[in-house]
Scaffold this active site. Sequence first.
Site, PDB file in Angstrom:
ATOM      1  N   HIS A  72       0.840  -1.200   0.000  1.00 46.76           N
ATOM      2  CA  HIS A  72       0.000   0.000   0.000  1.00 46.76           C
ATOM      3  C   HIS A  72       0.869   1.242   0.000  1.00 46.76           C
ATOM      4  CE1 HIS A  72      -4.214  -1.507   1.327  1.00 46.76           C
ATOM      5  NE2 HIS A  72      -3.651  -2.317   0.464  1.00 46.76           N
ATOM      6  N   TYR A 202      -9.362   5.876   6.844  1.00 47.34           N
ATOM      7  CA  TYR A 202      -9.545   6.286   8.236  1.00 47.34           C
ATOM      8  C   TYR A 202     -10.558   7.426   8.205  1.00 47.34           C
ATOM      9  CZ  TYR A 202      -5.189   3.859   9.625  1.00 47.34           C
ATOM     10  OH  TYR A 202      -4.226   2.930   9.893  1.00 47.34           O
ATOM     11  N   PRO A 293      -4.804   0.922  18.594  1.00 45.90           N
ATOM     12  CA  PRO A 293      -4.545   0.376  17.255  1.00 45.90           C
ATOM     13  C   PRO A 293      -4.480   1.404  16.122  1.00 45.90           C
ATOM     14  CG  PRO A 293      -6.788  -0.099  17.937  1.00 45.90           C
ATOM     15  CD  PRO A 293      -6.108   0.498  19.121  1.00 45.90           C
ATOM     16  N   LYS A 297       0.648   0.287  15.041  1.00 44.04           N
ATOM     17  CA  LYS A 297       2.043   0.274  15.465  1.00 44.04           C
ATOM     18  C   LYS A 297       2.435  -0.903  16.360  1.00 44.04           C
ATOM     19  CE  LYS A 297       3.181   3.374  13.004  1.00 44.04           C
ATOM     20  NZ  LYS A 297       3.961   2.906  11.876  1.00 44.04           N
ATOM     21  N   TYR A 384       3.947   6.739   9.879  1.00 46.87           N
ATOM     22  CA  TYR A 384       3.109   5.600   9.496  1.00 46.87           C
ATOM     23  C   TYR A 384       3.943   4.499   8.843  1.00 46.87           C
ATOM     24  CZ  TYR A 384      -1.252   3.224   8.350  1.00 46.87           C
ATOM     25  OH  TYR A 384      -2.275   2.309   8.294  1.00 46.87           O
TER      26      TYR A 384
HETATM   27  C1  PHB Z   1      -6.157  -3.720  10.637  1.00 46.74           C
HETATM   28  O1  PHB Z   1      -6.227  -4.020   9.438  1.00 46.74           O
HETATM   29  O2  PHB Z   1      -6.471  -4.521  11.518  1.00 46.74           O
HETATM   30  C2  PHB Z   1      -5.686  -2.366  11.016  1.00 46.74           C
HETATM   31  C3  PHB Z   1      -5.188  -1.535  10.030  1.00 46.74           C
HETATM   32  C4  PHB Z   1      -4.772  -0.254  10.360  1.00 46.74           C
HETATM   33  C5  PHB Z   1      -4.873   0.182  11.658  1.00 46.74           C
HETATM   34  C6  PHB Z   1      -5.341  -0.672  12.642  1.00 46.74           C
HETATM   35  C7  PHB Z   1      -5.769  -1.945  12.322  1.00 46.74           C
HETATM   36  O3  PHB Z   1      -4.491   1.441  11.967  1.00 46.74           O
END
Ligand code: PHB
Length: 393
Positions: A72, A202, A293, A297, A384
């Site tokens: 990605h 997000y 989450p 990280k 990130y």
């Molecule tokens: C996930 O795919 O579980 C996931 C992805 C990004 C995040 C948190 C969890 O920031």
Amino acid sequence: MRTQVGIVGAGPAGLLLSHLLARQGIESVVLENRSQEYVEARVRAGVLEHDTVQLLTDVGLGDRLHREGLRHDGIHLQWPGTRAHIDFPGLTGGRSVWVYGQTEVVKDLIRARQAAGQQLFFDVSGTAVCDIDSAQPAIRFVDADGSEQVVACDVIAGCDGFHGVSRPRIPAAASRTWERQYPFAWLGVLAQVAPSTDELIYAWHPRGFAMHSMRSTRVSRLYLQVDPAEDIGAWPDERIWDELDTRLALDGWTLGRGPVLEKSITPMRSFVSAPMRFGNLFLAGDAAHIVPPTGAKGLNLAVADVRLLAEALTAKYRRGDTNGLDGYSDSALRRVWRKTHFSWWMTSMLHTTSGDEFEHQLQLSQLKYVTSSPAAATSLAENYVGLPLDATR
Ligand code: PHB
Ligand code: APR
């Protein structure tokens, strides 16, 4: 039993440490209180930083990751009416992330340990970490057949997660903890449906944060901010999809629905315990710290810890050089605090408190800033994709 490094916990931290040590000719024994099936089925996060992918590839664990994982090159940040893209390679000199479930990383690690004939015990009970302030620490446990065992070692690695037995062995007078409980939780669903997006979304929404992630081209992972006291029983699949539709809505875009394979609610907290070493006990991963989450990280931090620890142990066994072990806690904690800040910052920017209109305006202003200012976007992007190990050493 006698080994060089006794490892408590077969999560990503313990398994990867054992693998890295074996490549340097250092022996270890890994003890896990859950079954292999349980460990391999546990649904966890799914984004690997640039350097995590590089490390796994360098140590022979990249085959399936490169075959089945999804590279990605950014994320979408959204608020009502706008979906904006952050371009990672463009902002970070070519770095990106990979979507590949932690569950898959764990399966690859277990295969590698078992193929190498390494000592990996599942279904143990009564694990006790002993004599950590002596030169001969030991781990006592009861194996799957009910026999009491003792592993005598030089060093113990406590990789047994937040609820493990290692961290409590560090005397309270010698340690300090910091903690933040957030007034939010994530309701996560794993769904048998192709992702409706190329990259992760997000989404800020006055009703609460929502996220669209994925595990593969056929499986989607979605999250909703909910109250930590929320009962999963109050969320039939239909209600989850409707709420996702509301929070992720964008003109001309639709969210595909499919059978829900798993759903659960996870509370969010930040937690750091220092030092990460006491005597001959070294903590790594969730045993020493937890991040919320948002920003994915946790796994990457565990990988960074064990990479440092494996380097330090290699220097000790190869050259009798213990500087790395002596500096392990301080070095690891520099990165821990950087990621603790980043995860807290992402969480604070994206999760909403109903009725707090002042906070909503600040969050929207911040979202518009990070998606329009190259300086602000670069800061998000470099955190990130993950700062290079040397940058936080
Ligand atoms: C996930 O795919 O579980 C996931 C992805 C990004 C995040 C948190 C969890 O920031
Ligand atoms: N004896 C043996 N094993 C134990 C004990 C014990 N007393 N207590 C806990 N364990 C095991 C757990 O069952 C688990 O398999 O230790 C392992 C710890 O693994 P994780 O919790 O996955 O932690 P870690 O390896 O540090 O990985 C961090 O996992 O929780 C996610 O968000 C976190 O992604 C991050 C990553």
